[in-house]
Design an enzyme around this catalytic site. Structure first.
Site, PDB file in Angstrom:
ATOM      1  N   GLU A   1     -10.935  -0.534  -8.245  1.00 42.19           N
ATOM      2  CA  GLU A   1     -12.237  -1.152  -8.466  1.00 42.19           C
ATOM      3  C   GLU A   1     -12.518  -2.314  -7.518  1.00 42.19           C
ATOM      4  OE1 GLU A   1     -12.819  -0.947 -13.200  1.00 42.19           O
ATOM      5  OE2 GLU A   1     -10.845  -1.626 -12.560  1.00 42.19           O
TER       6      GLU A   1
ATOM      7  N   ILE B   1       0.863  -1.176   0.000  1.00 41.23           N
ATOM      8  CA  ILE B   1       0.000   0.000   0.000  1.00 41.23           C
ATOM      9  C   ILE B   1       0.900   1.227   0.000  1.00 41.23           C
ATOM     10  CG2 ILE B   1      -1.815   1.233   1.231  1.00 41.23           C
ATOM     11  CD1 ILE B   1      -2.637  -1.467  -0.047  1.00 41.23           C
ATOM     12  N   LEU B   2       0.929   1.947  -1.103  1.00 41.76           N
ATOM     13  CA  LEU B   2       1.871   3.055  -1.258  1.00 41.76           C
ATOM     14  C   LEU B   2       1.436   4.293  -0.496  1.00 41.76           C
ATOM     15  CD1 LEU B   2       2.865   2.717  -5.016  1.00 41.76           C
ATOM     16  CD2 LEU B   2       3.785   1.555  -3.002  1.00 41.76           C
TER      17      LEU B   2
END
Length: 733
Positions: free
Chosen positions: A699, A623-624
């Site tokens: 999405e 998770i950046l």
């Protein structure tokens, strides 16, 4: 370990109004366009009485099928499959209610709107074929599209009679699920401001893919792609609706060329429901065969849709559960007198997951088994076709962690068993799987004398946080604070690699596509900077053979200098380089995963279903930026819940009119309909997919969310609603 978390760097511009969206541009001499749309769904335009409109104040021009700006081609590539390929105002034939039949151009937007109201259109109307329900009886196999596997039947193994296998299974269930049309309803409507100079078009147009927009417009207008400059730094939502080029942008560009003046066209809210695409209605029939211990023996999934863009079977079923026999087929209903269907957030995956995750819940009930246990007994370790191993998969951990966080053990095993006064309380869960991928792309990184560095790529930020992720990745690669990185995006003149990455922010692949290229470009730019330091006249490090770069400083020959000082001393505007990321390794399959857990409360007297709790546990690699990632999952979950709770486009079968084409009657969730979502990320970087370890999540949240809600409603009430949305009338019927 704490995950990186950073405020959006574009947030201040957006909340203060400094961000300029497409319709915010005002150019000297600009004229305003207003679309006139049809009031019949099938037939032809007999005449247009333009006299009163032409006499109205400020009117500059009126385009009609008999007098239209020049288009020299049609949309090609993916747009030919997922957008309206007929050029606007092509002829007098009317194919759907709300089709563009005229464009009025005037000095002000009010003059254009008022003149448009004066046009009198006479039609030769025919009874429309606008009922998807009726058309299902005559559905046909879809045409094959080169390069696209959508709609292609899947039969594993090839020689098995799936009906016979189902009949021989110890437990067999068959269910049909119906989903109505949905509309993108983004905050920013489709808008374009177009101006020509010296045969070159500049267009300010909200798009998810500036380079693709330029390519498509160049083909329609008959000019070179290099002569179309698309500028779109801010996009007020897209959800797939701005992935391709639609009539408003085409008309603005063509009219501006004809008039020799800038032209602005802003699509009205009601017009967005017809002229810029929507999610197609779909009907899905699932048949599952299983052993008494819950292990699946066969899956048959037959789907009917208005368009190829909504292919729930191909997109969804093969990547969820292990079964030795799988058969997937699709039919479409061509020729309906309805607006063009296109892709919409998680196309196929959202609708397919609703049906699949509901039928799995029904199978679990039939077997008397916990829904999580049923899913674990059919855990998929590799792809059904090709048997490729997954690069990284921790869906089982999502189930385990999610069940603990949510309190799944308190779920009533018998539907309707848990009550709280007049409220029936239920829990449901569902799986989310979304293919992950990336394309090679090109990024330019450049150092500036003022101590900042630019990071540029022709992608888009449709609200997903790309501005911030580019800054954070650039900071990581260059060893600089993020506030010294200047990201550049939303511009077709910026670098990209080619056709593979041209569509920008689509398919939940933008972050995984762009960030590896930033790392590559940064290395190249640092090498160029070191070379410059060792060779440029005026450099304190000139002649040094041991120049090193670290955290914005260069050292060599016993001396040190910042890159800003170096470029100032050498009189250099910038030093930079482009870098292109490598192709994706095809020896593995890639996907992101999540487990949704939902609690609802249903009023026993009114049938009103209320969302009360929702937990999502996500396995999406690294998770950046935790803050924007959580926003993506939260927004996606609510997007999926909207389909379950309230959202549907209502088409009048007799007229083809969308009867709720406005934001008063087309219901969307508001604050009162939602809760504080519990979102938890696992921490398993996927370095096979990308050097940054990140997979797509844009999405993912919407996939499976509607099923979790529906399953919770069933657990609360014992009522199984298989047609969305789940509204009180269906629960009281």
């Amino acid at each position: 370990m704490a995950r990186p978390s950073m405020d959006r760097i574009d947030a201040r511009a957006k909340v203060t109004g400094a961000a300029r969206y497409s319709a915010d541009h005002k150019l000297p001499g600009m004229v305003h366009g207003h679309l006139v749309t049809s009031t019949i769904a099938r037939g032809r335009v007999v005449s247009l009485d333009l006299g009163a409109a032409r006499a109205a104040g400020g009117v500059v021009e009126i385009y009609t099928p008999d007098h239209r700006p020049v288009f020299q081609g049609t949309l090609t590539g993916l747009a030919a499959v997922f957008a309206e390929t007929r050029p606007p105002l092509a002829d007098r034939e009317v194919h759907y209610h709300g089709q563009i039949v005229a464009l009025v151009l005037a000095e002000t937007v009010e003059q254009a709107r008022d003149a448009a109201a004066l046009i009198r259109v006479t039609y030769e109307a025919q009874p429309p074929n606008s009922s998807f329900e009726d058309a299902k009886e005559h559905a046909v196999s879809p045409p094959s599209v080169p390069g696209l596997p959508l709609g292609v039947p899947i039969k594993e193994p090839e020689n098995v009679d799936i009906k016979a296998v189902l009949a021989a299974s110890e437990v067999t269930i068959e269910r049909t699920y119906e989903i109505p049309p949905r509309h993108h309803s983004m905050m920013e409507p489709h808008a374009a401001v177009a101006v020509w100079q010296d045969g070159r078009l500049t267009i300010y147009s909200g798009t998810q893919g500036p380079a693709a927009h330029a390519m498509e417009l160049s083909g329609v207008l008959g000019v070179e792609q290099a002569d179309v400059h698309v500028i779109s730094p801010y996009v007020g939502g897209g959800f797939g609706g701005k992935a391709f080029t639609w009539a408003p942008a085409m008309l603005a560009a063509a009219a501006a060329r004809e008039l020799g003046r800038p032209v602005k066209v802003v699509t009205g809210r009601e017009q967005l429901f017809t002229v810029t695409g929507h999610r197609a209605a779909s009907s899905q029939t699932f048949a599952l065969g299983a052993r008494r211990d819950g292990r699946l023996n066969a899956i048959e999934h037959a789907t009917i849709s208005q368009s190829l863009g909504e292919d729930p079977g191909y997109r969804t079923t093969p990547k969820y559960y292990a079964a030795p026999n799988v058969h997937i087929s699709m039919k479409i209903t061509p020729g309906l007198d309805l607006p063009t269907a296109t892709i919409m957030r998680a196309p196929g995956d959202e609708s397919g997951s609703f049906a699949l995750e509901c039928v799995m819940d029904e199978l679990a009930e039939e077997l008397g088994m916990d829904p999580i246990e049923l899913r674990m007994r059919n855990y998929l370790e590799s792809t059904l076709k090709g048997k490729l191993p997954y690069s990284s998969k921790h869906l089982d951990e999502c189930y385990r962690v999610g069940a603990e966080r949510f309190g799944w053990s308190r779920r009533g095993e018998r539907p309707g068993a848990v009550t709280d006064g007049e409220w029936q309380v239920g829990m449901g869960m569902a799986t989310a799987v979304l293919d992950a991928g990336r394309a090679p792309t090109t990024v330019r990184v450049a150092f500036r004398p003022n101590g900042t560095a630019t990071v540029g790529n022709a992608t888009s930020d449709a609200g997903t946080g790309m501005w911030t992720v580019m800054a954070m990745t650039g900071a990581r690669a260059l060893g600089l604070p993020a506030d010294r990185i200047r990201p550049a995006l939303g511009d077709s003149a910026l670098p990209f690699a080619g056709s593979s990455d041209i569509y920008g922010a689509v398919g939940s692949a933008a972050t995984a596509t762009v960030t590896p290229a930033i790392l590559t470009a940064a290395r190249e730019a640092i090498a160029k900077l070191a070379e410059h330091a060792a060779t440029a006249e005026g450099s304190p490090l000139r002649g040094a053979d041991d120049v090193r770069y670290a955290e914005g400083r260069l050292t060599g020959g016993g001396k040190a200098v910042t890159f800003g000082e170096l470029l100032t001393l050498t009189g250099t505007a910038e030093v930079g380089a482009q870098g292109t990321s490598a192709d994706l390794d095809t020896t593995h399959a890639y996907a992101s995963y999540a487990a949704h857990f939902c609690e609802v409360r249903v009023n026993r007297w009114t049938g009103e279903p209320l969302l009360s709790r929702f937990t999502t546990v996500v396995d999406a690699g690294a998770i950046l930026n935790a803050k924007t990632a959580r926003g993506q999952i939260t927004g996606g979950v609510l997007f999926g819940l909207a389909a379950a709770m309230c959202e549907e486009g209502r088409v009048e079968g007799a007229t083809g009119r969308i009867s709720n084409a406005n934001l008063a009657d087309y219901l969307l969730p508001v604050n009162a309909d939602t809760v504080e979502f519990d979102v938890h990320f696992l921490d398993h970087p996927d370095t096979r997919l990308s050097p940054t370890g990140a997979r797509g999540i844009g999405e993912l949240g919407t996939v499976g969310a509607a099923a979790a809600f529906a399953n919770a409603v069933h657990n609360a009430t014992g009522r199984r609603v298989r047609t969305l949305p789940i509204t009180p009338d269906k629960l009281l019927a």
